[in-house]
Design a protein around this motif. Structure first.
Motif, PDB file in Angstrom:
ATOM      1  N   GLY B 149       0.785  -1.237   0.000  1.00 55.90           N
ATOM      2  CA  GLY B 149       0.000   0.000   0.000  1.00 55.90           C
ATOM      3  C   GLY B 149       0.814   1.282   0.000  1.00 55.90           C
ATOM      4  O   GLY B 149       0.293   2.347  -0.331  1.00 55.90           O
ATOM      5  N   GLY B 150       2.092   1.219   0.359  1.00 60.48           N
ATOM      6  CA  GLY B 150       2.915   2.421   0.367  1.00 60.48           C
ATOM      7  C   GLY B 150       3.438   2.813  -1.002  1.00 60.48           C
ATOM      8  O   GLY B 150       3.981   3.906  -1.172  1.00 60.48           O
ATOM      9  N   ASN B 151       3.291   1.922  -1.977  1.00 56.57           N
ATOM     10  CA  ASN B 151       3.883   2.158  -3.295  1.00 56.57           C
ATOM     11  C   ASN B 151       2.991   2.956  -4.231  1.00 56.57           C
ATOM     12  O   ASN B 151       1.769   2.878  -4.177  1.00 56.57           O
ATOM     13  N   HIS B 152       3.625   3.671  -5.108  1.00 57.02           N
ATOM     14  CA  HIS B 152       2.952   4.188  -6.289  1.00 57.02           C
ATOM     15  C   HIS B 152       2.995   3.058  -7.320  1.00 57.02           C
ATOM     16  O   HIS B 152       4.079   2.631  -7.734  1.00 57.02           O
ATOM     17  N   ASP B 291       6.762   1.537  -7.287  1.00 57.84           N
ATOM     18  CA  ASP B 291       7.989   2.336  -7.409  1.00 57.84           C
ATOM     19  C   ASP B 291       9.039   1.965  -6.363  1.00 57.84           C
ATOM     20  O   ASP B 291      10.239   2.048  -6.636  1.00 57.84           O
TER      21      ASP B 291
END
Lengths: 430, 430
Positions: B149-152, B291
């Motif tokens: 969930g932290g990723n682009h 990313d």
């Protein structure tokens, strides 16, 4: 939008810096997903003056991470120092005692002190999370504790160390030998100056011990892990594996057997078209076999700043959103001691390479040793013929209990004409 | 141990029965992992008297699932009826309105009414979860909403329909043609009597629309999915793909492009040694490119009672343990409309098969059509030489924008000597 979740980070190496960068670059998305912003309010590292390429000027600096864990104005303490003891252990214990949630990437710490720390977390009614400790960016901790949590797991295995996988893949691609490739990996920063934790299987063992606890609901038992590294694997073995239809990978395997839970780390020949063989270079993969879900495989980068930060931030986001799970899936008092099986009870096929003086009668001696140990040979092949010189003999053994294989190989190693200890690599249909 | 979580299940087909069996067989583990037991207190299905091989005698029977959703003594309503409208939609809406959490395996429902239902869940402050709706037992919903969930996310793609993958794998293994293999799949129960949802790519489109929303934080937009099925893929194309170093898979791909979010479902030639080609038979796989995390792949069984029940129970366990996330990762008001790219903006390589009368001058006409559309050919090969008869011509095109390829193929299809519409399959390095 809720009140900010305040984070204190100890350790600003590549993973610490990556974590700060991720939290800053994606602050808005993270806040939206969690329902509240995440702020780094305190940091601690060895050298305050070092330029790290990330801005932590808004955070309170602590020289002493243990003091930070105890005193910082923070809801969550992130431990990225490493090591099973010393300051990492002290600061995690201090944070839990002080009633703060802890996020760590430290597999060694949890493999050795996990049960005790999980108990401390429960006593303080806080969470201890460690997605980044196993297989980097792959959300395998979450998968075992939550996503596949309804299953009875029969086996979990995988490639858990990117350094070894890089070395083995490079040996395979280039035909070069272990020492040579290791040296290059060290120069490239893929292997440590002291490579022992990686290449002797210890790091894989730490991670496997955590997977075992989550998969089987038993206390973490790193002592029970049988570990063998990749130093003895030669370019020749990789070549032979290729000819036999296999690739060599360093695997961690935890499985329920009739003798108990067997945890083992060793190089393994796996079929080229199976789920593990295709995992290349620095990638990791974990396969979970559950009674309802069947076989699931999760694959991704196992190390590095970005993937590890991704996992650290996932844990932070769970805490921000108040999603929690017991450290090892069930509360410590619910972890059940299981009988431990040792590697000599393992049943499987084997590849054996012998360096032998080429003279009549040697095969007969080898065959007698196998017969007496009740080991059944599948094939034997002498590579080259050069009377009086040393030649390579490659055997494959049918599925056998490991104790018998070991007995046979001890006797074979004692044969005069066998000039090196036998090199044995397990073969498995994984 | 907390108070039991009470579950009402609508639909007792294979998945419903699997869910009941899992909850019963692993009741103790589930309770330990969630901190409370899970009890099935109500059920609804079409035929009360049918013997289903699971015991639901302790549950209150409802003939009307909508009434059950509204009135049953239950905390969670599980919808396993299926269909985008009708009773499934009515009961989910009723349950959310009545303030009950909902677990569903219904991709069609969510692909079409997902945003509206997510809004209804938020209005009642309850959760709407659907791990089983995408890729069966693979915990991909949890991975996108939480674990990664932290990723682009830049791209998410995969094999999302086990029926199509089974058909394509079998065509490849046996050399048989589509109709023949489809018929067998229907006899074996791997394909529906009306196979359209599967083989025309609609089911993959439904699942892709959900992945897109979670990955990119935009409202679900099934209407924007470009869909093409596998009916036109022949054994010959599979053979040609093999010769070119590819396998043909039905993919769903969602990606950020300069024109906006492009969602596309179509057969695709993927390199044999890439992450997708090795996914065989009824297995599904989803690749997420973030990313920070890089490329992650999750693979497992995409359908069937066990895997789907595993996912349904994972959702139930999350609700029992009070772990929640917004339906599509962020609250509905936080979903951001993104420009929609259409398939004619896709840029990629192409395989084209033509059935052509073998006579002089045809190649020149084909080449002129390509030149006029500014399409650059990589290779062209006539298979066989039989003047006056129909022969196969196989072309591969260099990376081109799809609008140009379509223009060229329309003109080529109009050439007298081209006796069938051109068969085009995209080639991608996935």
């Amino acid at each position: 939008m809720g009140a900010p979740l305040r984070i204190a980070i100890a350790g600003l190496g590549t993973v610490g810096v990556g974590t700060v960068q991720l939290l800053q670059e994606h602050a808005q998305t993270i806040a939206m997903r969690c329902g509240r912003p995440v702020e780094v309010t305190a940091v601690s590292a060895r050298d305050r003056c070092k330029n790290r390429g990330c801005d932590v000027s808004g955070a309170v600096w602590y020289d002493d991470p243990v003091a930070m864990a105890r005193e910082a104005e923070a809801d969550v303490i992130v431990e990225l120092i490493g090591g099973s003891d010393g300051v990492a252990r002290d600061m995690v214990a201090a944070a839990l005692k002080a009633g703060r949630d802890v996020v760590t990437a430290n597999k060694a710490l949890l493999a050795i002190h996990g049960t005790e720390l999980a108990r401390a977390a429960e006593a303080s009614n806080v969470h201890l999370t460690y997605e980044a400790a196993v297989a980097g960016g792959i959300p395998i901790v979450k998968a075992l504790r939550e996503g596949l949590g309804g299953n009875h797991i029969r086996r979990v295995y995988g490639i858990l160390n990117g350094t070894c996988n890089y070395i083995l893949t490079t040996m395979e691609d280039t035909g070069r030998d272990f020492d040579d490739v290791l040296e290059e990996a060290q120069e490239l920063g893929y292997a440590e100056a002291d490579p022992s934790f990686d290449v002797d299987g210890i790091d894989t063992g730490h991670k496997l011990a955590l997977l075992t606890s989550m998969a089987f609901g038993c206390p973490v038992d790193f002592e029970a892990v049988s570990m063998e590294g990749i130093r003895h694997v030669t370019a020749m073995d990789i070549q032979h594996a290729d000819e036999l239809g296999y690739r060599i990978k360093l695997l961690g395997v935890a499985e329920e057997t009739e003798h108990g839970i067997l945890q083992r780390v060793h190089p393994c020949m796996v079929p080229k078209n199976g789920p593990i063989a295709s995992v290349e270079g620095v990638f990791n993969a974990v396969v979970v076999e559950g009674d309802f879900v069947g076989r699931s495989k999760l694959e991704g980068r196992g190390a590095g700043a970005g993937p590890t930060a991704s996992a650290v931030v996932a844990d932070i986001m769970d805490l921000a959103a108040k999603r929690g799970a017991p450290t090892f899936g069930v509360p410590v008092d619910g972890l059940v001691e299981r009988p431990t099986a040792t590697i000599d009870t393992h049943v499987g096929a084997y590849y054996v390479r012998l360096m032998v003086l080429d003279r009549p009668g040697v095969f007969a001696e080898i065959a007698a040793a196998l017969r007496d140990a009740q080991v059944s040979m599948e094939s034997i092949l002498q590579r080259g013929h050069d009377p009086g010189a040393v030649v390579t003999v490659v055997m494959t053994l049918h599925s056998t209990v490991e104790a018998a294989t070991t007995r046979a190989l001890e006797r074979i190693g004692g044969i005069d004409a066998v000039v090196e200890p036998p090199c044995m690599i397990r073969i498995e249909d994984l």
